[in-house]
Design an enzyme around this catalytic site. Structure first.
Site, PDB file in Angstrom:
ATOM      1  N   LYS A  90       0.826  -1.209   0.000  1.00 22.25           N
ATOM      2  CA  LYS A  90       0.000   0.000   0.000  1.00 22.25           C
ATOM      3  C   LYS A  90       0.862   1.262   0.000  1.00 22.25           C
ATOM      4  O   LYS A  90       0.634   2.163  -0.794  1.00 22.25           O
ATOM      5  CB  LYS A  90      -0.935   0.021   1.221  1.00 22.25           C
ATOM      6  CG  LYS A  90      -1.910  -1.144   1.271  1.00 22.25           C
ATOM      7  CD  LYS A  90      -2.906  -1.007   2.422  1.00 22.25           C
ATOM      8  CE  LYS A  90      -2.298  -1.017   3.807  1.00 22.25           C
ATOM      9  NZ  LYS A  90      -1.714  -2.316   4.220  1.00 22.25           N
ATOM     10  N   ARG A 141      11.490  -5.872   4.949  1.00 20.44           N
ATOM     11  CA  ARG A 141      11.163  -4.446   4.837  1.00 20.44           C
ATOM     12  C   ARG A 141      12.098  -3.587   5.677  1.00 20.44           C
ATOM     13  O   ARG A 141      12.482  -3.938   6.785  1.00 20.44           O
ATOM     14  CB  ARG A 141       9.717  -4.229   5.281  1.00 20.44           C
ATOM     15  CG  ARG A 141       9.342  -2.750   5.308  1.00 20.44           C
ATOM     16  CD  ARG A 141       7.901  -2.551   5.117  1.00 20.44           C
ATOM     17  NE  ARG A 141       7.140  -2.864   6.317  1.00 20.44           N
ATOM     18  CZ  ARG A 141       5.828  -2.691   6.391  1.00 20.44           C
ATOM     19  NH1 ARG A 141       5.155  -2.251   5.354  1.00 20.44           N
ATOM     20  NH2 ARG A 141       5.195  -2.985   7.501  1.00 20.44           N
ATOM     21  N   ARG A 151      -9.535   0.518   8.648  1.00 21.55           N
ATOM     22  CA  ARG A 151      -9.104  -0.853   8.888  1.00 21.55           C
ATOM     23  C   ARG A 151     -10.156  -1.646   9.641  1.00 21.55           C
ATOM     24  O   ARG A 151      -9.961  -2.826   9.896  1.00 21.55           O
ATOM     25  CB  ARG A 151      -7.832  -0.822   9.728  1.00 21.55           C
ATOM     26  CG  ARG A 151      -6.555  -1.179   8.962  1.00 21.55           C
ATOM     27  CD  ARG A 151      -5.428  -0.981   9.945  1.00 21.55           C
ATOM     28  NE  ARG A 151      -4.223  -1.658   9.694  1.00 21.55           N
ATOM     29  CZ  ARG A 151      -3.096  -1.047   9.269  1.00 21.55           C
ATOM     30  NH1 ARG A 151      -3.106   0.222   8.931  1.00 21.55           N
ATOM     31  NH2 ARG A 151      -1.978  -1.729   9.172  1.00 21.55           N
ATOM     32  N   ARG A 154      -0.424  -9.190  13.332  1.00 18.09           N
ATOM     33  CA  ARG A 154      -0.947  -8.178  12.391  1.00 18.09           C
ATOM     34  C   ARG A 154      -1.770  -8.833  11.283  1.00 18.09           C
ATOM     35  O   ARG A 154      -2.789  -8.301  10.868  1.00 18.09           O
ATOM     36  CB  ARG A 154       0.210  -7.362  11.813  1.00 18.09           C
ATOM     37  CG  ARG A 154       0.858  -6.495  12.888  1.00 18.09           C
ATOM     38  CD  ARG A 154       2.165  -5.932  12.428  1.00 18.09           C
ATOM     39  NE  ARG A 154       1.979  -4.950  11.382  1.00 18.09           N
ATOM     40  CZ  ARG A 154       2.895  -4.672  10.469  1.00 18.09           C
ATOM     41  NH1 ARG A 154       4.033  -5.316  10.455  1.00 18.09           N
ATOM     42  NH2 ARG A 154       2.662  -3.754   9.578  1.00 18.09           N
ATOM     43  N   ARG A 184      11.267  -2.010  11.208  1.00 17.69           N
ATOM     44  CA  ARG A 184      10.182  -1.617  12.096  1.00 17.69           C
ATOM     45  C   ARG A 184      10.014  -2.653  13.202  1.00 17.69           C
ATOM     46  O   ARG A 184      10.066  -3.840  12.943  1.00 17.69           O
ATOM     47  CB  ARG A 184       8.872  -1.520  11.304  1.00 17.69           C
ATOM     48  CG  ARG A 184       8.636  -0.141  10.767  1.00 17.69           C
ATOM     49  CD  ARG A 184       7.500  -0.119   9.810  1.00 17.69           C
ATOM     50  NE  ARG A 184       6.258  -0.713  10.331  1.00 17.69           N
ATOM     51  CZ  ARG A 184       5.082  -0.576   9.734  1.00 17.69           C
ATOM     52  NH1 ARG A 184       4.994   0.136   8.621  1.00 17.69           N
ATOM     53  NH2 ARG A 184       4.019  -1.146  10.222  1.00 17.69           N
TER      54      ARG A 184
END
Ligand code: AMP
Length: 212
Positions: A13, A123, A88, A167, A156
């Site tokens: 996203k 990531r 969300r 998540r 992160r």
């Protein structure tokens, strides 16, 4: 143009929002980025959000609704925006509707859980501007340095393996129902997101051009 980017964490996203921002000159409003900044600065919102974020859960709806309402009022958001990572939950989507936010299109970026785990574990994000990279799929030009602002790239905290599982569970339980919500309103476009970044961007641009 008012858009929503839907999809699991790590579906792409944020990456796709950057391309849309540039092409259509509208800002991307990311609740994740706003919350991380708030946590960094120790604001009241940051203090409320931190524990939920660290555990990989969702931050309560009232906090999110306040944050996004305020962000949508900023001058740069008046010509349109991309909502990245919000709504969300059904309560957030309903809150947007009752605020009178008229969404043009919801792009649902679809990627399998297996693929998501691979992506999130590679990531890296810029600690300064929040830009997102991937060690294999989207490396920065200089290792560990942001191409955009020169900031340091970090992992992160919520991209640790156990948190990724939490998540994904939150996504399936609380966010996935939004697919039907926007389908019923005739706003949903499904975007196959498991191939390359470029292919996904191409599909998104096709869907956006059809709007004009
Ligand atoms: P993101 O960068 O979009 O993956 O968001 C990082 C974290 O911030 C999420 O795992 C949640 O804890 C929190 N968060 C961001 N956006 C929302 C939202 N719309 N609703 C609830 N929690 C959110």
């Amino acid at each position: 143009m008012k858009l929503i980017l839907l999809g699991a964490p790590g579906a792409g996203k944020g990456t796709q929002a950057e391309f849309i921002e540039k092409k259509y000159d509208i800002p991307s409003l990311s609740t994740g980025n706003i919350l991380r900044e708030a946590v960094k600065n120790g604001t009241p919102v940051g203090l409320k959000a931190k524990a939920y974020m660290d555990a990989g859960g969702l931050v309560p709806d009232d906090v999110i609704i306040g944050v996004i309402k305020e962000r949508m009022q900023a001058p740069d958001a008046q010509k349109g925006f991309i909502l990245d990572g919000v709504p969300r939950t059904l309560a957030q989507a309903e809150a947007l509707e009752s605020m009178g936010v008229d969404i043009d299109l919801v792009l649902d970026i679809e990627v399998s859980d297996e693929n998501i785990i691979e992506r999130l574990s590679g990531r890296r994000v810029c600690e300064k501007c929040g830009a997102s990279y991937h060690t294999v799929f989207k490396p920065s030009q200089k290792p560990e340095v942001c191409d955009r602002c020169g900031g340091r790239l970090i992992i992160r905290k919520d991209d640790e393996p156990e948190t990724i599982k939490a998540r994904l569970a939150a996504y399936h339980e609380q966010t996935e129902p939004l697919i039907d919500f926007y389908k019923q309103r005739g706003k949903l476009v499904e975007i196959e997101g498991s191939y390359s970044v470029e292919k996904t961007t191409e599909r998104i641009f096709q869907a956006l051009e059809a709007l004009r």
